[in-house]
Design a protein around this motif. Structure first.
Motif, PDB file in Angstrom:
ATOM      1  N   VAL A 155       0.498  -1.585   0.385  1.00  0.00           N
ATOM      2  CA  VAL A 155       0.417  -0.105  -0.347  1.00  0.00           C
ATOM      3  C   VAL A 155       0.971   1.177   0.425  1.00  0.00           C
ATOM      4  O   VAL A 155       2.158   1.278   1.172  1.00  0.00           O
ATOM      5  N   PRO A 156       0.957   2.080  -0.180  1.00  0.00           N
ATOM      6  CA  PRO A 156       1.223   3.570  -1.190  1.00  0.00           C
ATOM      7  C   PRO A 156       1.191   4.021   0.040  1.00  0.00           C
ATOM      8  O   PRO A 156      -0.168   4.389   0.110  1.00  0.00           O
ATOM      9  N   LEU A 157       1.988   4.734   0.353  1.00  0.00           N
ATOM     10  CA  LEU A 157       1.512   5.961   1.925  1.00  0.00           C
ATOM     11  C   LEU A 157       1.709   7.379   1.368  1.00  0.00           C
ATOM     12  O   LEU A 157       2.731   8.010   1.330  1.00  0.00           O
ATOM     13  N   GLU A 158       0.747   7.221   1.171  1.00  0.00           N
ATOM     14  CA  GLU A 158       0.809   8.528   0.261  1.00  0.00           C
ATOM     15  C   GLU A 158       0.087   9.978   0.462  1.00  0.00           C
ATOM     16  O   GLU A 158      -1.834   9.486   1.117  1.00  0.00           O
ATOM     17  N   TYR A 159       0.119  11.459   1.038  1.00  0.00           N
ATOM     18  CA  TYR A 159      -1.145  12.303   1.843  1.00  0.00           C
ATOM     19  C   TYR A 159      -1.268  13.593   0.868  1.00  0.00           C
ATOM     20  O   TYR A 159       0.093  14.033   0.522  1.00  0.00           O
ATOM     21  N   ASP A 160      -1.296  13.792   0.397  1.00  0.00           N
ATOM     22  CA  ASP A 160      -2.173  15.630  -0.484  1.00  0.00           C
ATOM     23  C   ASP A 160      -0.686  15.426  -1.313  1.00  0.00           C
ATOM     24  O   ASP A 160      -0.397  16.519  -1.556  1.00  0.00           O
ATOM     25  N   GLY A 161      -0.713  13.959  -2.224  1.00  0.00           N
ATOM     26  CA  GLY A 161       0.296  14.250  -3.230  1.00  0.00           C
ATOM     27  C   GLY A 161       1.418  14.117  -2.885  1.00  0.00           C
ATOM     28  O   GLY A 161       2.790  13.834  -3.471  1.00  0.00           O
ATOM     29  N   THR A 162       2.095  13.712  -1.801  1.00  0.00           N
ATOM     30  CA  THR A 162       3.451  13.748  -1.296  1.00  0.00           C
ATOM     31  C   THR A 162       3.657  12.097  -0.565  1.00  0.00           C
ATOM     32  O   THR A 162       2.840  11.624   0.216  1.00  0.00           O
ATOM     33  N   LEU A 163       4.904  11.725  -1.279  1.00  0.00           N
ATOM     34  CA  LEU A 163       4.856  10.292  -1.071  1.00  0.00           C
ATOM     35  C   LEU A 163       5.249   9.681   0.207  1.00  0.00           C
ATOM     36  O   LEU A 163       6.595  10.493   0.668  1.00  0.00           O
ATOM     37  N   TYR A 164       5.268   9.399   1.099  1.00  0.00           N
ATOM     38  CA  TYR A 164       6.035   9.111   2.377  1.00  0.00           C
ATOM     39  C   TYR A 164       6.328   7.761   2.670  1.00  0.00           C
ATOM     40  O   TYR A 164       7.052   7.722   3.327  1.00  0.00           O
ATOM     41  N   GLY A 165       6.433   6.812   2.365  1.00  0.00           N
ATOM     42  CA  GLY A 165       6.467   5.394   1.914  1.00  0.00           C
ATOM     43  C   GLY A 165       5.509   4.533   1.064  1.00  0.00           C
ATOM     44  O   GLY A 165       4.531   4.359   1.004  1.00  0.00           O
ATOM     45  N   LEU A 166       6.109   2.829   2.063  1.00  0.00           N
ATOM     46  CA  LEU A 166       4.860   1.685   1.544  1.00  0.00           C
ATOM     47  C   LEU A 166       4.886   0.632   3.024  1.00  0.00           C
ATOM     48  O   LEU A 166       5.914   0.521   3.657  1.00  0.00           O
ATOM     49  N   LEU A 167       3.805   0.445   2.699  1.00  0.00           N
ATOM     50  CA  LEU A 167       3.157  -0.533   3.907  1.00  0.00           C
ATOM     51  C   LEU A 167       3.589  -2.154   2.988  1.00  0.00           C
ATOM     52  O   LEU A 167       2.608  -2.256   1.760  1.00  0.00           O
ATOM     53  N   CYS A 168       3.723  -2.743   3.780  1.00  0.00           N
ATOM     54  CA  CYS A 168       4.163  -4.193   2.543  1.00  0.00           C
ATOM     55  C   CYS A 168       3.377  -5.316   4.125  1.00  0.00           C
ATOM     56  O   CYS A 168       3.790  -5.187   4.832  1.00  0.00           O
ATOM     57  N   VAL A 169       3.052  -5.804   3.660  1.00  0.00           N
ATOM     58  CA  VAL A 169       2.271  -6.453   4.307  1.00  0.00           C
ATOM     59  C   VAL A 169       1.703  -8.436   3.419  1.00  0.00           C
ATOM     60  O   VAL A 169       1.508  -9.051   3.088  1.00  0.00           O
ATOM     61  N   TYR A 170       1.929  -9.222   4.463  1.00  0.00           N
ATOM     62  CA  TYR A 170       2.455 -10.781   4.437  1.00  0.00           C
ATOM     63  C   TYR A 170       1.891 -11.556   5.142  1.00  0.00           C
ATOM     64  O   TYR A 170       1.320 -11.253   5.999  1.00  0.00           O
ATOM     65  N   SER A 171       0.426 -12.960   4.144  1.00  0.00           N
ATOM     66  CA  SER A 171      -0.066 -13.484   4.628  1.00  0.00           C
ATOM     67  C   SER A 171       0.166 -15.305   4.714  1.00  0.00           C
ATOM     68  O   SER A 171       0.897 -15.110   3.485  1.00  0.00           O
ATOM     69  N   SER A 172      -0.473 -15.557   5.415  1.00  0.00           N
ATOM     70  CA  SER A 172      -0.263 -17.169   6.284  1.00  0.00           C
ATOM     71  C   SER A 172      -1.285 -17.916   5.017  1.00  0.00           C
ATOM     72  O   SER A 172      -0.806 -19.030   4.676  1.00  0.00           O
ATOM     73  N   ARG A 173      -2.291 -16.804   3.988  1.00  0.00           N
ATOM     74  CA  ARG A 173      -2.856 -17.482   3.054  1.00  0.00           C
ATOM     75  C   ARG A 173      -2.175 -17.312   1.752  1.00  0.00           C
ATOM     76  O   ARG A 173      -2.604 -16.170   1.746  1.00  0.00           O
ATOM     77  N   SER A 174      -3.141 -18.412   0.686  1.00  0.00           N
ATOM     78  CA  SER A 174      -3.503 -17.901  -0.637  1.00  0.00           C
ATOM     79  C   SER A 174      -5.021 -17.103  -0.614  1.00  0.00           C
ATOM     80  O   SER A 174      -5.502 -17.438   0.107  1.00  0.00           O
ATOM     81  N   PHE A 175      -4.673 -15.760  -1.574  1.00  0.00           N
ATOM     82  CA  PHE A 175      -6.290 -15.186  -1.819  1.00  0.00           C
ATOM     83  C   PHE A 175      -6.061 -14.639  -0.711  1.00  0.00           C
ATOM     84  O   PHE A 175      -7.775 -14.633  -0.269  1.00  0.00           O
ATOM     85  N   ALA A 176      -5.896 -14.137   0.473  1.00  0.00           N
ATOM     86  CA  ALA A 176      -5.798 -13.389   1.227  1.00  0.00           C
ATOM     87  C   ALA A 176      -6.385 -12.282   1.557  1.00  0.00           C
ATOM     88  O   ALA A 176      -7.611 -11.948   2.048  1.00  0.00           O
ATOM     89  N   PHE A 177      -5.807 -11.122   0.183  1.00  0.00           N
ATOM     90  CA  PHE A 177      -6.485 -10.027   0.191  1.00  0.00           C
ATOM     91  C   PHE A 177      -8.013  -9.594  -1.134  1.00  0.00           C
ATOM     92  O   PHE A 177      -7.305  -9.825  -2.073  1.00  0.00           O
ATOM     93  N   CYS A 178      -8.895 -10.557  -0.685  1.00  0.00           N
ATOM     94  CA  CYS A 178      -9.539  -9.836  -0.733  1.00  0.00           C
ATOM     95  C   CYS A 178     -10.507  -8.876  -1.342  1.00  0.00           C
ATOM     96  O   CYS A 178      -9.660  -7.497  -0.518  1.00  0.00           O
ATOM     97  N   GLU A 179     -11.369  -8.145  -1.673  1.00  0.00           N
ATOM     98  CA  GLU A 179     -11.855  -7.006  -2.130  1.00  0.00           C
ATOM     99  C   GLU A 179     -12.031  -6.087  -0.870  1.00  0.00           C
ATOM    100  O   GLU A 179     -11.329  -4.903  -0.894  1.00  0.00           O
ATOM    101  N   ASN A 180     -12.894  -6.864   0.377  1.00  0.00           N
ATOM    102  CA  ASN A 180     -12.954  -6.236   1.292  1.00  0.00           C
ATOM    103  C   ASN A 180     -11.482  -6.318   2.145  1.00  0.00           C
ATOM    104  O   ASN A 180     -11.300  -4.676   2.602  1.00  0.00           O
TER     105      ASN A 180
END
Length: 648
Positions: A257-282
């Motif tokens: 997930v890009p950490l962006e506010y008001d056009g300024t990029l402050y960094g990046l958040l990366c998340v890892y799951s123990s399950r495949s297909f863990a990142f559904c739309e919700n």
């Protein structure tokens, strides 16, 4: 009802084909996936989203209950229906004990499949309801925990670390990290992480370019400024460069997930799951919202840190002042001050804060100070001299300057001011006053004790010259004249103010003629003429008396140094400048001597006093003019005075 993905496991392929066809006829929502062994079923579960498992009991290598036990280790709530033709009450009991959702005997005809389809739909609906409730609670808890962390964080590093810790502690996540992109190298450098890591970040390279190390979720999120996911690390070709190390640590899917506010990029958040297909739309929406909140908090902390740094810089600058600095509110109470203020008064912070400023002054000064504060708050600015009363009762003379302080809407907030210790200034003023008195006494002495004897000498000399003539008498007359000029110049230096008086329009040519008549003896051969041009030349603004004295001294200097037959010219420096020059046709002045001529006492002529050109310089300085010495057009000395103001 949404579609239902069913994993049907049976060691007889022909039966699976028939069962799949009948089940899918029972409900158009069914999507049946088949596997013929427990091992294959577990592999399929790791790769695909499944809503329900239907399994036979007797199968080679691993039976249905053993498969159920393996599934429950990773998927404790996934619906599991044991569907077998070799069943018994004992098997049913074991199945329920192992965590089976339901148990159903196989049979002939479509009725058993109608019942199975009904059992599947009921189990999946309950499972999804339970999952939605649990998911909602998980999401609420995760969002609440992160919001609390964002509120409590006192620094960027603390905020980043806590966000990673909270996410990695939330099922089904294993690991989270935050990084920043180096614009020079395009590398994404981790700056905080938490969870199951085992040096993962030390072993991988992640970039934001379009190279193989930049095509994963992190690089995509940076380039395209959107959430990016790898739903199945095992099969995702874009994750190939990191796959082995990720799978070794149990990562099965990842999101960035890009950490962006008001056009300024402050960094990046990366998340890892123990399950495949863990990142559904919700789940992606959740992470995007979390990213927005984290970005806003990072922005706020950066602004706060910037303001804090500016405040620290301002405080340090104010504390370095030798003057005192203070801020009063609209009631005249002290709100802010620098270290010098506290040091001078000797009061503690508790004593100074909100103290009525008037109380820092002696009783005889308080009314005047109160009026000055009120005047500042009303008119905008005031300066006052008053004695500051220290904590030990000492009075220190200060000059206070205050300016009205308002908010951005113009509302009155108070006043800001400075105070300067004028003890040294007062001492210097007393010294100057004493010197002035001494000079006045000296002038009186010169006027009385020197001029009177000189007048007697001059009178007697005239009587002697009428009776006889001698070259010695001529020398005496010359010396007497020189003494009179010295007395005259000294009196001017001691009595005249350095500041000029009122300035009036002056014609340079007219003033020069008047000054020449005083400075030159008509019996001498010296001449002066004007080269100022036509009558249309502009008048200048000057103190008339001091300007004429300046010209007299320039003319006397020319006669003293160039001789009694000197020719002096007064003219304009240029048509574009109101300045003028005075030059002679004498022997001139060496370039190395020109900077010294204005020093008091400097003279190259035996008849010169060494004071006249010093007077010229003082008059020019008092008017704000510039004066320089150069060579005249005939090789003599030329004085140029520029920077004059015209009266037209």
């Amino acid at each position: 009802m949404p579609s239902i993905d069913v994993l049907h496991v049976d060691d007889e392929p022909d039966f699976l084909d028939v069962a799949t066809e009948i089940l899918e006829k029972q409900s158009s929502n069914f999507n049946v996936i088949t596997e013929t062994s427990a091992t294959e079923a577990l592999e399929r579960l790791a790769e695909s989203n499944v809503d329900c498992v239907v399994s036979d009991y007797r199968m080679p290598e691993q039976d249905g209950i053993e498969l159920l036990e393996s599934i429950r280790e990773q998927y404790p709530d996934l619906p599991f229906i044991l569907f077998t033709g070799q069943g018994s009450e004992a098997v049913a009991s074991d199945a329920i004990a192992a965590g089976a959702t339901d148990y159903l005997r196989k049979g002939h005809g479509t009725e058993r499949y109608e019942l199975l389809a009904n059992r599947i739909e009921n189990a999946v609906e309950q499972y999804r309801t339970s999952q939605r409730t649990a998911e909602l609670e998980r999401v609420r808890a995760l969002a609440s925990n992160i919001d609390q962390a964002l509120i409590r964080a006192s620094s960027l590093s603390e905020l980043k670390t806590r966000v990673c810790e909270i996410i990695s502690d939330s099922e089904p996540y294993l690991f989270a990290w935050i990084g920043e992109c180096d614009s020079d190298t395009d590398r994404i450098e981790p700056c905080a992480h938490a969870g199951v890591e085992e040096a993962y970040l030390d072993e991988i390279v992640v970039t934001a370019d379009n190279s193989p190390t930049g095509r994963g979720p992190a690089g995509t999120a940076i380039r395209e400024r959107r959430i990016a996911v790898s739903q199945n690390i095992q099969e995702d070709p874009e994750f190939e460069v990191w796959r082995e190390k990720a799978l070794d640590r149990g990562y099965r899917s990842a999101a960035a997930v890009p950490l962006e506010y008001d056009g300024t990029l402050y960094g990046l958040l990366c998340v890892y799951s123990s399950r495949s297909f863990a990142f559904c739309e919700n789940e992606q929406e959740l992470l995007s919202e979390l990213g927005d909140n984290v970005s806003h908090a990072m922005h706020s902390l950066k602004i706060r840190d910037k303001l804090r740094a500016e405040r620290t810089f301002t405080d340090q600058a104010l504390d370095s002042l030798a003057d005192i600095f203070y801020v009063l509110d609209s009631e005249g109470r002290i709100q802010r001050y620098n270290e010098q203020f506290a040091a001078v008064t000797g009061y503690s912070e508790a004593r100074l804060t909100n103290l009525d400023a008037v109380n820092l002054f002696p009783d005889d000064e308080q009314d005047a100070v109160a009026r000055a504060i009120e005047e500042t708050l009303t008119t905008g600015q005031t300066t006052i001299e008053a004695d500051l009363l220290t904590g030990d009762g000492k009075r220190i003379p200060y000059e206070f300057t205050g300016d009205r302080l308002t908010d951005q809407d113009g509302g009155l907030r108070g006043l800001v001011g400075t105070g300067r210790n004028i003890s040294e200034r007062d001492r210097r003023e007393r010294e100057l006053e004493d010197q002035k008195e001494q000079l006045e006494r000296f002038a009186a002495t010169v006027s009385h004790d020197l001029r009177n004897p000189l007048n007697v000498i001059s009178g007697r000399l005239e009587l002697v010259q009428e009776e006889s003539s001698s070259e010695h008498l001529d020398v005496i007359e010359t010396a007497t004249d020189r003494m009179e000029r010295i007395v005259e110049d000294l009196l001017w230096l001691t009595r005249e103010q350095r500041e000029i008086g009122s300035q009036e329009p002056v014609d340079i040519e007219t003033a020069a003629e008047a000054a020449w008549n005083i400075a030159a003896d008509p019996a001498d051969e010296a001449e002066m003429y004007s080269d100022c041009g036509t009558d249309t030349q502009p008048l200048i603004k000057a103190d008339v008396d001091q300007f004429q004295h300046l010209l007299e001294n320039l003319f006397r200097n020319a006669i003293d140094h160039a001789g009694l037959d000197v020719t002096v010219v007064v003219g304009r420096v240029s048509s574009d400048d109101a300045g003028f020059y005075v030059e002679d046709d004498g022997p001139g002045m060496p370039a190395g001597e020109r900077e010294k001529v204005f020093n008091p006492g400097y003279s190259t002529s035996e008849s010169g006093t060494g004071i006249g050109l010093s007077i010229v310089k003082r008059v020019a300085d008092a008017h704000g003019w510039d004066i320089r010495v150069t060579e005249s057009s005939t090789g003599g000395t030329r004085f140029e005075i520029t920077g004059l103001e015209t009266a037209n």
